[in-house]
Write an enzyme that holds these catalytic residues in place. Structure first.
Site: not given
Ligand code: HGA
Length: 599
Positions: A2, A27, A74, A98-99, A471, A475, A478, A494, A594
């Site tokens: 947010c 964000r 968000w 926000n939160g 990573e 990526k 995402e 395994h 973000k």
């Protein structure tokens, strides 16, 4: 996550609010809204999806007024619908948040029992109703907002706007970041300085528990105990052009391409005359490190574990921030804890930092945003100097995190009497080699066209290439939404080898180093089962093991310890071009944010 803005301006604020929200788009969000006070009337507009939907709505249903608040949401509580979008309004007050209000259920039950009817599923709406009830009981807007904030548990940045009050906003923060911007006869509120950059560069960061009464004359700040507090005003250097795409199709492409330059800048800052320049860092007496982060930054820590242990012989624990405090780790007073976060506002990492604070000798932050909460609450904050990163999928911040962690590992080695002059000398080659690696863009775009067809993709690596494989898979997930997994290459047999068939591309990171032969044996096991291997190595590696692979990509040869930083480039370019081939929203992938400011 947010984004919050607030403006007490000289002109109509609706266009300015939308523009400021645009600067917070990076964000990540799924709906947006604004509220203004026009004379005495309070009104709002909200829309789901991208900001363009809100600006279209404002064309048909304009909002007048020189005071207003805005929000990109968000969703945490309730789907991304118009009813759940902020600002939330009750009676004469509008609120953006926000939160997460952790005690919202209890507050909602109490309000419903008193006859309040809710129109959203959000936790935030309780804040609006509580304030409206305080106003109705005769409290001033300031007292009503403060009394509401006193009842809230959890994390929040809040901005309040009131009917009949065109010269007033109230701001409050606990856990989530919030800044006040100072103009000439104008005042601003923003989640970060970037949102306010075109309007002002004079910023005051609110501290934990602060509440601010903002009028066009300035901001009166109170601390959590209600005392008047003096918070410094800082002049922020935000070059507006640095958050432009500068001719690139996506911010992510621009940020990948910027890596040689930003790494060179970071190197110039931390290595001077061939010597490490980390004046406040002395590892003498430190017997252990704990590295804590989330997502990509956690993989940077994972790579760093290999460096600290191999180069400095210093034992390292790594943790995912959201697990750290619940695991209640055993920490020692002779150890340091390092917290890595691009934004410096990652709620999980901040909570982990606070948990570690009194249990270790030193809390060190490795951050991109040096004015952030994590930077301010640590004993020492080392900037990664990546510049503003807008793409939600981290690229240049990752390689700069790796570089700073590598330099710390070298410093630890030096402080433990180990000669690292050869490693320092090798660093000079890094920007040039990264530049060469960027030249693989076209070849990678071709491979990506075929990768885009895959349902599942596996990444393999051994040693420090294992976290690079992690990573690479992250990526790709995402931004292309293709299911990808990464394994330490020796682990494949395994269990996960059961996934291999002719349709699953397997991407192998294998520089020609001491582990090469072992990794290649694992690659052969994949090929023996008709796996479709993309080998990423250097010319020696490709010459030795490239035959029979589905594809190969050849990177320049590099000192083995620096390879993870170089191999970040093909990992990023593969994800980027696959996403472009699939036509996904590269810079703002679905569901992602973000700056992750909720736990
Ligand atoms: N809990 C609020 C705000 C969410 C948020 O801060 N996201 O970053 C909501 O769900 O609307």
């Amino acid at each position: 996550m947010c984004g919050i803005v607030g403006i007490l301006g000289k002109n109509e604020v609706a266009p300015q609010l939308v523009e400021a929200l645009r600067r917070l788009e990076y964000r990540g969000y799924d709906s947006a809204g604004i509220a203004t006070v026009n004379g005495s009337a309070l009104d709002r507009r909200r829309a789901t999806g991208k900001l363009v939907n809100l600006s279209d709505l404002l064309v048909h249903e304009p909002l007048a007024g020189k005071a207003g608040i805005g929000h990109t949401r968000w969703a945490t509580h309730g789907a991304a619908t118009v009813a759940n979008a902020h600002p939330h309004r009750a009676g004469g007050v509008a609120v953006v948040h926000n939160g997460i209000i952790e005690n919202f259920r209890e507050l909602r039950e109490e309000l419903e029992a008193a006859g309040v009817v809710f129109e959203s599923q959000t936790d935030t709406e309780t804040v609006a109703h509580l304030t409206a009830r305080h106003l109705a009981s005769g409290m001033t807007p300031k007292d009503a907002a403060f009394a509401t904030v006193d009842r809230l548990e959890g994390a929040f940045a809040l901005a309040f706007l009131f009917e009949h009050e065109p010269d007033l906003m109230i701001a409050a923060r606990k856990g989530s970041p919030l800044a006040i911007g100072h103009g000439d006869g104008e005042m601003f509120i923003g989640s970060d300085a970037i949102a306010l950059a075109p309007m002002t560069d004079r910023i005051t960061y609110l501290e934990e528990g602060d509440r601010a009464v903002v009028t066009r004359a300035g901001a009166e700040i109170h601390d959590a105990a209600g005392r008047r507090a003096n918070r410094a005003m800082t002049q922020i250097q935000i070059d507006a052009t640095r958050i432009e795409k500068s001719g690139y199709r996506h911010f992510m492409a621009k940020e990948i391409a910027e890596q040689p330059a930003v790494l060179a800048d970071a190197l110039a800052h931390y290595v001077r005359d061939g010597k490490l320049h980390l004046p406040d860092v002395d590892f003498t007496g430190v017997d252990r490190l704990t590295l804590v982060a989330c997502g990509t930054a956690h993989y940077a820590c994972h790579v760093a574990k290999y460096w600290f242990e191999q180069i400095a012989r210093l034992p390292v624990d790594i943790d995912i921030a959201s697990e750290f405090r619940y695991r209640d780790p055993v920490l020692s007073k002779d150890s340091w804890a390092l917290f890595v976060s691009q934004s410096g506002e990652t709620a999980d990492t901040l909570a982990a930092l606070r948990h570690a604070q009194d249990q270790v000798a030193r809390v060190v932050a490795v951050v991109n945003v040096t004015t952030s909460s994590i930077a301010r609450e640590s004993d020492l904050a080392l900037p990664i100097l990546a510049g503003v990163e807008v793409g939600v999928a981290s690229t240049k911040a990752f390689s700069c995190q790796l570089l700073v962690l590598y330099l710390l590992a070298l410093k630890a080695a030096q402080d433990r009497g180990i000669d690292v002059s050869a490693q320092i000398a090798d660093l000079g080659m890094l920007p040039g080699l990264m530049n060469q690696a960027l030249g693989m863009g076209k070849a990678i775009a071709k491979v990506a066209e075929e990768l885009a067809e895959a349902q599942d993709i596996l990444f393999l690596g051994r040693g420090a290439m294992f976290p690079m494989a992690l990573e690479g898979a992250l990526k790709l997930k995402e931004i292309s939404y293709i299911h990808a997994e990464a394994y330490a290459s020796g682990e494949l047999k395994h269990g996960p080898i059961a996934l291999i068939d002719a349709h699953v591309p397997v991407i192998v990171f294998a520089p020609h180093d001491a582990l090469f032969d072992k990794t290649i044996s694992n690659m052969q096991e994949v090929m023996a089962r008709h796996g479709k291997v993309l080998l990423i190595s250097d010319s020696e590696g490709v010459a030795e093991a490239g035959q029979g692979c589905w594809k190969t990509l050849t990177l320049p040869t590099i000192a083995p310890q620096l390879a993870p930083i170089l191999y970040a480039i093909p990992a990023q370019l593969l994800a980027y071009h696959t996403a472009v081939a699939k036509g996904t929203d590269v810079d703002q992938p679905r569901n992602l944010a973000k700056s992750v400011t909720v736990e």
